[in-house]
Design a protein around this motif. Structure first.
Motif, PDB file in Angstrom:
ATOM      1  N   TYR A  36       0.846  -1.186   0.000  1.00  0.00           N
ATOM      2  CA  TYR A  36       0.000   0.000   0.000  1.00  0.00           C
ATOM      3  C   TYR A  36       0.886   1.241   0.000  1.00  0.00           C
ATOM      4  N   GLN A  38       0.471   5.271   1.353  1.00  0.00           N
ATOM      5  CA  GLN A  38      -0.351   6.200   2.120  1.00  0.00           C
ATOM      6  C   GLN A  38       0.205   7.600   1.933  1.00  0.00           C
ATOM      7  N   LEU A  44      -5.218   4.958   2.352  1.00  0.00           N
ATOM      8  CA  LEU A  44      -4.381   3.850   1.914  1.00  0.00           C
ATOM      9  C   LEU A  44      -4.762   3.437   0.495  1.00  0.00           C
ATOM     10  N   PHE A  88       4.217   7.118   2.189  1.00  0.00           N
ATOM     11  CA  PHE A  88       4.500   6.125   3.222  1.00  0.00           C
ATOM     12  C   PHE A  88       4.081   4.777   2.662  1.00  0.00           C
ATOM     13  N   LEU A  90       3.529   0.816   2.875  1.00  0.00           N
ATOM     14  CA  LEU A  90       3.223  -0.195   3.882  1.00  0.00           C
ATOM     15  C   LEU A  90       3.078  -1.557   3.233  1.00  0.00           C
ATOM     16  N   ARG A 110       9.091   5.405   4.827  1.00  0.00           N
ATOM     17  CA  ARG A 110       8.745   6.761   4.389  1.00  0.00           C
ATOM     18  C   ARG A 110       9.706   7.172   3.283  1.00  0.00           C
TER      19      ARG A 110
ATOM     20  N   ARG B  41       3.744   7.398  12.468  1.00  0.00           N
ATOM     21  CA  ARG B  41       4.913   6.724  11.900  1.00  0.00           C
ATOM     22  C   ARG B  41       4.900   5.210  12.127  1.00  0.00           C
ATOM     23  N   GLY B  43       2.526   1.379  11.254  1.00  0.00           N
ATOM     24  CA  GLY B  43       1.510   0.787  10.411  1.00  0.00           C
ATOM     25  C   GLY B  43       0.187   0.673  11.149  1.00  0.00           C
ATOM     26  N   PRO B  44      -0.923   0.637  10.431  1.00  0.00           N
ATOM     27  CA  PRO B  44      -2.231   0.468  11.079  1.00  0.00           C
ATOM     28  C   PRO B  44      -2.357  -0.897  11.754  1.00  0.00           C
ATOM     29  N   LEU B  88      -8.769   4.708  10.899  1.00  0.00           N
ATOM     30  CA  LEU B  88      -9.209   4.474   9.522  1.00  0.00           C
ATOM     31  C   LEU B  88     -10.323   3.443   9.517  1.00  0.00           C
ATOM     32  N   PHE B 103     -10.242   1.384   2.150  1.00  0.00           N
ATOM     33  CA  PHE B 103     -10.005   2.192   3.341  1.00  0.00           C
ATOM     34  C   PHE B 103     -10.551   3.599   3.169  1.00  0.00           C
ATOM     35  N   GLY B 104     -10.981   4.182   4.279  1.00  0.00           N
ATOM     36  CA  GLY B 104     -11.256   5.599   4.330  1.00  0.00           C
ATOM     37  C   GLY B 104      -9.954   6.363   4.483  1.00  0.00           C
ATOM     38  N   LYS B 105     -10.031   7.700   4.407  1.00  0.00           N
ATOM     39  CA  LYS B 105      -8.820   8.519   4.467  1.00  0.00           C
ATOM     40  C   LYS B 105      -8.244   8.598   5.866  1.00  0.00           C
TER      41      LYS B 105
END
Lengths: 114, 113
Positions: A36, A38, A44, A88, A90, A110, B41, B43-44, B88, B103-105
């Protein structure tokens, strides 16, 4: 449980230079893997996903490519970076076991293209 | 119209307040609805997921889904500074044998001590 490693953590590259980002996964076998991007305020964006070695699906046509040379290794590449490639990045995996819609994310890279 | 809409405006609340976040979607094929939390900084990480319309609670977090209105919400009760993160929403549909996430923003939430 699975662990995702990404490197480098940060990268500053000039326009037109090549790119190679690496992602490796521990703790699971034969996962689905995802790249992904971002960007600020844009959420994403899925770039590539892979269901197995050598199997890559591209979601967005662009100057990036992906490869999966080993079961738990996923590489994102570019021959010539553009300013718009900044963001970014991922890597994520979806293990075969567990909730089938959950994706585990790595710490990210990044990238700043100057 | 984007598949998933989430107003990305930042949200600042005092400690102890209720945080309310929401997303709308247009694709009726979405089956699972998720909320991810992303610290700066990093990851989700998956916070909660739901399948059917209704509410699901997990501690101070409540996820709400209204499929008829195509609207999902996340509520955080008694918010703490450690809740400061970007949230998110994500939704899943099965496309060509693969489970795809949209995904949403994301909403940046700041809880002020």
């Amino acid at each position: 449980s699975q662990t995702i490693h990404q490197w480098p953590a940060t990268l500053v590259q000039p326009v037109g230079s090549p790119l190679s980002l690496e992602c490796t996964v521990e703790g699971t076998s034969n996962p689905n893997l995802y790249w992904y991007r971002q960007a600020a305020g844009r959420g994403l964006q899925l770039l590539f996903y892979s269901v197995g070695i050598g199997q890559i699906s591209s979601e967005v046509p662009q100057n990036l490519s992906a490869s999966r040379p080993q079961d738990r290794q996923f590489i994102l590449s570019s021959k010539k970076l553009l300013l718009s490639d900044s963001g970014f990045y991922l890597c994520a995996c979806r293990p075969l076991a567990g909730f089938s819609y959950e994706q585990y994310f790595g710490p990210g890279t990044r990238l700043t293209v100057t | 119209q984007k598949e998933v809409e989430q107003d990305p405006g930042p949200l600042s609340v005092p400690e102890g307040a209720i945080v309310s976040l929401n997303c709308t979607y247009s694709n009726s094929a979405f089956q699972y609805f998720m909320w991810y939390r992303q610290y700066s900084r990093k990851g989700p990480e998956l916070l909660m997921y739901t399948y059917s319309s209704g509410n699901k609670e997990d501690g101070r977090f409540t996820a709400q889904v209204d499929k008829s209105s195509k609207y999902i919400s996340l509520f955080i009760r008694d918010s703490q500074p450690s809740d400061s993160a970007t949230y998110l929403c994500a939704m899943s549909a099965r496309v060509g044998g693969n489970n795809r996430l949209a995904f949403g923003k994301g909403n940046q939430v700041v809880v002020i001590p």
